[in-house]
Design an enzyme around this catalytic site. Structure first.
Site, PDB file in Angstrom:
ATOM      1  N   HIS A  48      -9.651  -3.079  76.247  1.00 50.99           N
ATOM      2  CA  HIS A  48      -9.868  -2.291  77.474  1.00 50.99           C
ATOM      3  C   HIS A  48     -11.308  -2.423  77.971  1.00 50.99           C
ATOM      4  O   HIS A  48     -11.558  -2.469  79.178  1.00 50.99           O
ATOM      5  CB  HIS A  48      -9.585  -0.810  77.224  1.00 50.99           C
ATOM      6  CG  HIS A  48      -8.144  -0.418  77.354  1.00 50.99           C
ATOM      7  ND1 HIS A  48      -7.426  -0.590  78.516  1.00 50.99           N
ATOM      8  CD2 HIS A  48      -7.288   0.146  76.473  1.00 50.99           C
ATOM      9  CE1 HIS A  48      -6.187  -0.147  78.343  1.00 50.99           C
ATOM     10  NE2 HIS A  48      -6.066   0.296  77.106  1.00 50.99           N
ATOM     11  N   HIS A 108      -6.963  -3.027  70.519  1.00 48.89           N
ATOM     12  CA  HIS A 108      -6.424  -2.582  71.809  1.00 48.89           C
ATOM     13  C   HIS A 108      -7.518  -1.914  72.664  1.00 48.89           C
ATOM     14  O   HIS A 108      -7.661  -2.222  73.854  1.00 48.89           O
ATOM     15  CB  HIS A 108      -5.262  -1.610  71.555  1.00 48.89           C
ATOM     16  CG  HIS A 108      -4.610  -1.089  72.791  1.00 48.89           C
ATOM     17  ND1 HIS A 108      -3.355  -1.496  73.197  1.00 48.89           N
ATOM     18  CD2 HIS A 108      -5.030  -0.213  73.727  1.00 48.89           C
ATOM     19  CE1 HIS A 108      -3.052  -0.882  74.325  1.00 48.89           C
ATOM     20  NE2 HIS A 108      -4.044  -0.096  74.672  1.00 48.89           N
ATOM     21  N   GLU A 109      -8.295  -1.024  72.037  1.00 47.91           N
ATOM     22  CA  GLU A 109      -9.323  -0.312  72.802  1.00 47.91           C
ATOM     23  C   GLU A 109     -10.464  -1.253  73.202  1.00 47.91           C
ATOM     24  O   GLU A 109     -10.992  -1.170  74.307  1.00 47.91           O
ATOM     25  CB  GLU A 109      -9.864   0.886  72.018  1.00 47.91           C
ATOM     26  CG  GLU A 109      -8.819   1.952  71.666  1.00 47.91           C
ATOM     27  CD  GLU A 109      -7.920   2.368  72.817  1.00 47.91           C
ATOM     28  OE1 GLU A 109      -8.365   2.343  73.980  1.00 47.91           O
ATOM     29  OE2 GLU A 109      -6.748   2.708  72.565  1.00 47.91           O
ATOM     30  N   GLN A 167     -10.339   3.575  81.134  1.00 52.81           N
ATOM     31  CA  GLN A 167      -9.027   4.102  81.535  1.00 52.81           C
ATOM     32  C   GLN A 167      -9.144   5.402  82.338  1.00 52.81           C
ATOM     33  O   GLN A 167      -8.186   5.828  82.970  1.00 52.81           O
ATOM     34  CB  GLN A 167      -8.142   4.338  80.314  1.00 52.81           C
ATOM     35  CG  GLN A 167      -7.710   3.052  79.634  1.00 52.81           C
ATOM     36  CD  GLN A 167      -6.845   3.343  78.429  1.00 52.81           C
ATOM     37  OE1 GLN A 167      -7.356   3.555  77.338  1.00 52.81           O
ATOM     38  NE2 GLN A 167      -5.541   3.381  78.610  1.00 52.81           N
ATOM     39  N   CYS A 226       0.473   1.649  75.714  1.00 51.97           N
ATOM     40  CA  CYS A 226      -0.817   1.955  76.342  1.00 51.97           C
ATOM     41  C   CYS A 226      -0.637   3.129  77.294  1.00 51.97           C
ATOM     42  O   CYS A 226       0.336   3.161  78.045  1.00 51.97           O
ATOM     43  CB  CYS A 226      -1.315   0.724  77.108  1.00 51.97           C
ATOM     44  SG  CYS A 226      -2.890   0.993  77.938  1.00 51.97           S
ATOM     45  N   LEU A 227      -1.576   4.065  77.259  1.00 49.66           N
ATOM     46  CA  LEU A 227      -1.461   5.234  78.136  1.00 49.66           C
ATOM     47  C   LEU A 227      -1.581   4.841  79.610  1.00 49.66           C
ATOM     48  O   LEU A 227      -1.177   5.598  80.482  1.00 49.66           O
ATOM     49  CB  LEU A 227      -2.522   6.281  77.779  1.00 49.66           C
ATOM     50  CG  LEU A 227      -2.423   6.864  76.359  1.00 49.66           C
ATOM     51  CD1 LEU A 227      -3.468   7.935  76.143  1.00 49.66           C
ATOM     52  CD2 LEU A 227      -1.033   7.418  76.090  1.00 49.66           C
ATOM     53  N   GLY A 284      -5.425   6.384  70.898  1.00 54.32           N
ATOM     54  CA  GLY A 284      -6.745   6.005  71.365  1.00 54.32           C
ATOM     55  C   GLY A 284      -6.802   5.960  72.876  1.00 54.32           C
ATOM     56  O   GLY A 284      -5.766   5.927  73.551  1.00 54.32           O
TER      57      GLY A 284
HETATM   58 NI    NI Z   1      -4.415   1.209  76.226  1.00 57.09          NI
END
Ligand code: NI
Length: 167
Positions: free
Chosen positions: A139, A135-136, A51, A93-94, A46
């Site tokens: 963000h 998680h998303e 981000q 997390c990216l 995701g």
């Molecule tokens: Ni993330």
């Protein structure tokens, strides 16, 4: 479709609250395609618009990592309406490449999500999908998963992360 640069831990833009998505536009359609492409490129499940520097309540989730188009989910102005149970599992997390830590999340979550045509739908996620939804949505509220840990652990992770970044 394009792979977009992803903001990383420490960037103040990741800490902002995001604004609700209004009318659906071709630009948003393009952004969603790019978010899926970027997430897939970095082997994520995701990615949230903040981000990539767009502070909108918009995120994508694909727990199949590009294997099954039917699993592509677009979160638009999502709100968690119900949380059930709990699960322990590794999370990454990216925006914080190289760091994976065990974090407790609900086992099942129910969301109220807007659709592209302006209506609303209910989404239910269990296991990895529940983790990804939480998680998303974090963000979109300016929160990274490492912020669930206490200051000592967070500082340790930050050092580990920076050491990797600087090589
Ligand atoms: Ni993330």
């Amino acid at each position: 479709m394009a792979v977009l640069p992803v903001l990383t831990w420490g960037d103040p833009r990741l800490k902002k609250n995001s604004a609700d998505v209004g009318e659906w536009t071709p630009e948003l359609e393009q952004l969603v395609a790019d978010l899926f492409e970027t997430s897939l490129h970095d082997e994520g499940v995701g990615l949230a618009a903040p981000q990539v520097g767009v502070n909108l309540n918009l995120a994508v989730v694909d727990c199949s990592c590009g294997e099954d188009p039917g699993q592509k989910i677009i979160l638009i102005n999502p709100e968690i309406t119900k949380e059930e149970g709990s699960q322990e599992g590794p999370e990454g997390c990216l925006s914080i490449p190289g760091i994976r830590e065990v974090l407790t999340r609900p086992q099942k979550v129910t969301l109220r999500n807007r659709t592209k045509d302006g209506g609303w739908e209910e989404l239910v996620g269990e296991d990895l999908k529940a983790r990804a939804f939480c998680h998303e949505i974090d963000h979109l509220r300016g929160r990274l998963f490492v912020e669930y840990f206490g200051p000592v652990k967070r500082q340790f992770l930050q050092k580990k992360y920076l050491k990797q970044v600087r090589g």
